[in-house]
Design a protein around this motif. Structure first.
Motif, PDB file in Angstrom:
ATOM      1  N   VAL A  88       1.021  -1.379   0.157  1.00 17.78           N
ATOM      2  CA  VAL A  88      -0.060  -0.008   0.021  1.00 17.78           C
ATOM      3  C   VAL A  88       1.226   1.284  -0.444  1.00 17.78           C
ATOM      4  CG1 VAL A  88      -1.608   1.344   1.415  1.00 17.78           C
ATOM      5  CG2 VAL A  88      -2.190  -0.809   0.970  1.00 17.78           C
ATOM      6  N   LYS A  89       1.828   1.394   0.904  1.00 19.85           N
ATOM      7  CA  LYS A  89       2.995   2.363   0.606  1.00 19.85           C
ATOM      8  C   LYS A  89       3.116   2.482  -0.687  1.00 19.85           C
ATOM      9  CE  LYS A  89       1.950   3.956   5.298  1.00 19.85           C
ATOM     10  NZ  LYS A  89       0.912   4.940   5.514  1.00 19.85           N
ATOM     11  N   ALA A  90       3.830   1.534  -0.898  1.00 15.90           N
ATOM     12  CA  ALA A  90       5.085   1.758  -2.413  1.00 15.90           C
ATOM     13  C   ALA A  90       3.922   2.442  -3.364  1.00 15.90           C
ATOM     14  CB  ALA A  90       4.957   0.102  -2.470  1.00 15.90           C
ATOM     15  N   LYS A  91       2.494   1.826  -3.760  1.00 18.00           N
ATOM     16  CA  LYS A  91       1.627   2.042  -3.992  1.00 18.00           C
ATOM     17  C   LYS A  91       1.580   3.583  -3.955  1.00 18.00           C
ATOM     18  CE  LYS A  91      -0.069  -0.861  -5.220  1.00 18.00           C
ATOM     19  NZ  LYS A  91      -1.723  -2.583  -5.176  1.00 18.00           N
ATOM     20  N   GLU A  92       0.751   4.260  -3.066  1.00 23.62           N
ATOM     21  CA  GLU A  92       1.263   5.964  -2.993  1.00 23.62           C
ATOM     22  C   GLU A  92       2.662   6.254  -2.787  1.00 23.62           C
ATOM     23  OE1 GLU A  92       0.010   5.888   1.299  1.00 23.62           O
ATOM     24  OE2 GLU A  92      -2.144   4.794   1.102  1.00 23.62           O
ATOM     25  N   HIS A  93       3.564   6.505  -2.508  1.00 23.63           N
ATOM     26  CA  HIS A  93       4.364   6.918  -2.304  1.00 23.63           C
ATOM     27  C   HIS A  93       5.549   6.575  -4.741  1.00 23.63           C
ATOM     28  CE1 HIS A  93       8.374   8.609  -0.849  1.00 23.63           C
ATOM     29  NE2 HIS A  93       9.543   7.612  -2.355  1.00 23.63           N
TER      30      HIS A  93
END
Length: 324
Positions: free
Chosen positions: A231-236
């Protein structure tokens, strides 16, 4: 709704066993389809090669597919031949660790191939075709006949799997023996595999450096970390892409944007090592803790690689998608 949650929890807590079960069922179904709809023994000099190909080649392909989908094997292989690393061989301890990981991943990827071979042997069709094309088996089947009878028998043996109704009774008996032999080998193979799996599991659990409850907690942590990482990788990635596109289309100044360095990515992508003195639950956990202490995430004295903690390296997003 509560029952649905219980079912989901059950699947999540037993996803590895269920995954192996699903792979085995798909392999069994595929083998049945191949043996009924595709396999046709040529009943000539091609018997040996044709039967062996159907018995072994699909198993080899399934093994390659299994290795392709293993995350830990890619942790070892990704970047190992990069230009910056050429001529720099890993030290003996790390090299042995790499071999251990690849061996364990190979053993895990062998579930589907062994299932294919075992089911094929229990069916007997592939083995019968291959065996009747083998010169040693042919000589055994025609043993005790006259010279003229042996010549006629050797010509007839390869045709036995195709037209059993027209074969002599002694050939029928030999074909029945071949099928029985195939099934016995299949059951022995299944027994050996299950024995090795049980022994490996027992050894792994007996040598576990943590208790069963901590191990359960650890698996939950890795599952959640993997989900949040994606999730965080996609947001970043979205934020970085938006910044770059905004700068390109609006011709604005490039705004500063913090992103992990290549060294950080290499650090959190390396294989996990357990150390009782520095207890971390993942490489990301180790990196952020050491970073705050200005420490190093390099290997230290006391690092071990227990088999029971192999799930730590196996967790993570898929890394087998093809790149253009």
């Amino acid at each position: 709704m509560e029952k649905v949650h219980k079912v989901l929890d059950f699947f999540l807590s037993h996803q590895k066993a269920l995954g192996y079960g699903a792979i085995s069922l798909l392999t069994i179904g595929s083998e049945r389809i191949f043996s009924v709809a595709v396999f046709k023994c040529p009943c000539n000099s091609w018997n040996m090669l044709y039967g062996a190909v159907f018995l072994l080649v699909p198993a080899f392909i399934l093994f390659l597919l299994g290795m392709l989908l293993k995350t830990r094997s890619w942790k070892v292989l990704t970047g190992c031949c990069a230009t910056s690393r050429m001529g720099r061989c890993p030290h003996s301890g790390r090299f042995c660790r790499y071999l251990q990981v690849l061996w364990l991943e190979a053993a895990s990827a062998a579930v589907a191939p062994f299932t294919w071979i075992a089911v094929a042997l229990l069916g007997g069709s592939f083995y019968e075709c291959a065996a009747t094309g083998n010169s040693i088996v042919q000589q055994q089947m025609c043993k005790g006949k006259t010279e003229e009878g042996i010549k006629e028998c050797l010509e007839m043996v390869p045709k036995v799997p195709c037209d059993t109704s027209a074969s002599p009774s002694e050939m029928q008996n030999m074909l029945t023996s071949l099928r029985a032999e195939s099934q016995v080998i299949g059951w022995i193979l299944i027994a050996i595999v299950f024995t090795l799996v049980l022994a490996g599991t027992c050894i792994s659990r007996c040598r576990s450096p943590v208790s069963i409850l901590q191990l359960a907690f650890w698996k939950i942590y890795m599952e959640k970390e993997s989900q949040l990482f994606e999730v965080k990788a996609k947001e970043h990635a979205v934020k970085l892409a938006e910044r770059n596109l905004k700068c390109f289309f609006d011709s604005t100044e490039l705004e500063p944007f913090e992103t992990p360095s290549s060294k950080a990515w290499h650090g959190v992508s390396s294989l996990f090592a357990f150390n009782p003195e520095q207890h971390y639950y993942s490489m990301i956990h180790k990196y952020v803790t050491c970073k705050s202490k200005s420490g190093s995430i390099r290997s230290t004295e006391g690092d071990t690689f227990p088999m029971s903690l192999g799930f730590v390296d196996a967790a993570g997003v898929s890394v087998t998608e093809p790149t253009l």
